[in-house]
Design a protein around this motif. Structure first.
Motif, short mmCIF file in Angstrom:
data_model
loop_
_atom_site.label_atom_id
_atom_site.label_comp_id
_atom_site.label_asym_id
_atom_site.label_seq_id
_atom_site.Cartn_x
_atom_site.Cartn_y
_atom_site.Cartn_z
N THR A 195 0.86 -1.19 0.00
CA THR A 195 0.00 0.00 0.00
C THR A 195 0.90 1.23 0.00
N CYS A 196 0.59 2.17 -0.90
CA CYS A 196 1.42 3.35 -1.08
C CYS A 196 0.65 4.61 -0.71
N PHE A 197 1.22 5.40 0.21
CA PHE A 197 0.57 6.60 0.74
C PHE A 197 1.32 7.85 0.30
N SER A 198 0.59 8.96 0.23
CA SER A 198 1.19 10.25 -0.10
C SER A 198 1.05 11.21 1.08
N PHE A 199 2.11 11.98 1.31
CA PHE A 199 2.09 13.04 2.33
C PHE A 199 2.37 14.39 1.69
N TYR A 200 1.95 14.53 0.43
CA TYR A 200 2.11 15.79 -0.29
C TYR A 200 1.38 16.92 0.45
N ALA A 201 1.70 18.16 0.10
CA ALA A 201 1.24 19.32 0.86
C ALA A 201 -0.27 19.46 0.95
N THR A 202 -1.02 18.84 0.04
CA THR A 202 -2.48 18.95 0.08
C THR A 202 -3.14 17.76 0.78
N LYS A 203 -2.36 16.79 1.22
CA LYS A 203 -2.94 15.54 1.71
C LYS A 203 -3.41 15.65 3.18
N ASN A 204 -4.06 14.60 3.65
CA ASN A 204 -4.60 14.59 5.02
C ASN A 204 -3.51 14.64 6.08
N LEU A 205 -2.38 14.06 5.77
CA LEU A 205 -1.19 14.09 6.63
C LEU A 205 -0.07 14.61 5.74
#
Length: 383
Positions: free
Chosen positions: A174-184
């Motif tokens: 599973t791949c998650f994003s922590f880009y500036a617009t994301k929830n985290l």
């Protein structure tokens, strides 16, 4: 009312202090903060292993490589996603195979996947659109039946649950994003989780030039100058500055999500009463992360089109975005022979989609202004 941006991160004194403390620690690249963030994140999503990276895109890429996907293989995914989901398939040498979406959830339609499976198919990349989970049970059953790898694109799905299970604990990767617009948010950044230790070790090596897996701490008193390159790897690692942000954000995730849910509920209550609008799908069986609030204009519901609706909202000081331009519409994919007309549900979703502002930093006044602006336009331009 000042202009309301489509998205803003919630960065407070705790995050600023954490980054400053990290700068004072002299660990600027991958270090102990990254290791701690990986530990806390894997525990949060209930996975055996987690690897901090510089993006979700990096995670999608090395997850496929760790699973052995390459030249001549096919990987199934949705056309209704950001191009990174498909680009990373191209980067491995494999071929993207698109399956149309469910018109209600806007996620890949599990009922249409099997007809696209061939002897070349090696994996499925379901994308949890906007924070609502894909229907993972039939996807995992298909994968088991055909011996396929499941790599979840959870760029929108930090906090999402499917039938009580955390996204991050279901698929092979599973791949998650922590880009500036994301929830985290960590500015840029991502995480890939897996229960498979062999794959985790492979990805750890791939993510840092292909150097032996303990090489990240070679400049500490516990490290060694000697390293071996086991694979022609990439520069995909997370930094401690990013991880410092991530640790604070993770500790605040529950409260930030509560605010997202409050805003989404206000939007739902207001817009569900307006003819011509379709609110996002959600139900009690699953937990929606509400990364995006994608309002849809019904076909022929108004005297103006989606583009003009967006311009009118901008005039009313409401920022918006569109998620997503289907991948087959992009010039590169068109030249490969993909046609968006082959995915009518994705095309219809795109034609009506408007992503409204939705983030914890929004005030009640801003939320009410967005509701008023959309409602006024819907009344002014109704057919």
């Amino acid at each position: 009312m000042e202009f309301i941006p489509y998205a803003l991160p919630l960065i407070e004194d705790e995050e600023i202090k954490a980054v400053i403390d990290t700068l004072h620690s002299n660990w600027l690249s991958k270090g102990p903060k990254t290791v701690e963030f990986e530990k806390q994140f894997k525990e949060y999503v209930q996975s055996e292993h987690a690897l901090g990276l510089n993006s979700c895109t990096a995670g999608l890429h090395i997850a496929q490589l760790a699973a052995g996907i390459g030249q001549g293989d096919e990987v199934i995914t949705t056309p209704y996603t950001f191009v990174a989901s498909a680009n990373t398939i191209i980067h491995t040498g494999a071929t993207p195979v698109f399956v149309d979406i469910d018109p209600v959830t806007m996620n890949i339609d599990p009922k249409k996947i099997e007809e696209k499976i061939t002897e070349k198919t090696k994996a499925i990349i379901p994308v949890h659109f906007a924070g609502y989970p894909c229907d993972m049970d039939p996807i995992m059953e298909l994968a088991k039946k055909h011996n396929l790898i499941v790599i979840e694109d959870a760029a929108h799905a930090v906090y999402t649950k499917y039938k009580g299970k955390m996204i991050g604990s279901i698929g092979d990767f599973t791949c998650f994003s922590f880009y500036a617009t994301k929830n985290l948010v960590t500015g840029e950044g991502g995480m890939v989780t897996t229960h498979n230790e062999e794959w985790a070790d492979k990805m750890r090596v791939m993510s840092l030039h292909g150097m032996s897996k303990a090489a990240w701490n070679r400049y500490s008193d516990k490290g060694t100058w000697y390293y071996e390159v086991e694979y022609p790897g990439f520069k995909y690692n997370m930094t401690d500055m990013q991880a410092a942000l991530g640790l604070v954000q993770l500790s605040k995730l529950e409260s930030m999500q509560k605010r997202r849910e409050e805003i989404a509920q206000k939007y739902n209550e207001a817009f569900s009463q307006i003819d011509g609008l379709t609110i996002p799908f959600s139900n009690e069986e699953n937990v929606h992360a509400w990364h995006l609030y994608v309002l849809r204009l019904k076909e022929n519901g108004f005297t103006i089109d989606r583009a003009q609706f967006i311009e009118e909202l901008k005039e009313k000081k409401v920022g918006t975005s569109v998620h997503f331009i289907p991948v087959p519409m992009q010039p590169y994919y068109k030249q490969l022979g993909y046609k968006v007309e082959d995915y009518p549900n994705a095309l219809a979703a795109f034609n009506g989609a408007i992503s409204l502002p939705l983030y914890p930093k929004m005030t009640d006044e801003q939320v009410n202004h967005v509701i008023a602006a959309v409602s006024e336009l819907a009344q002014t331009f109704k057919k």
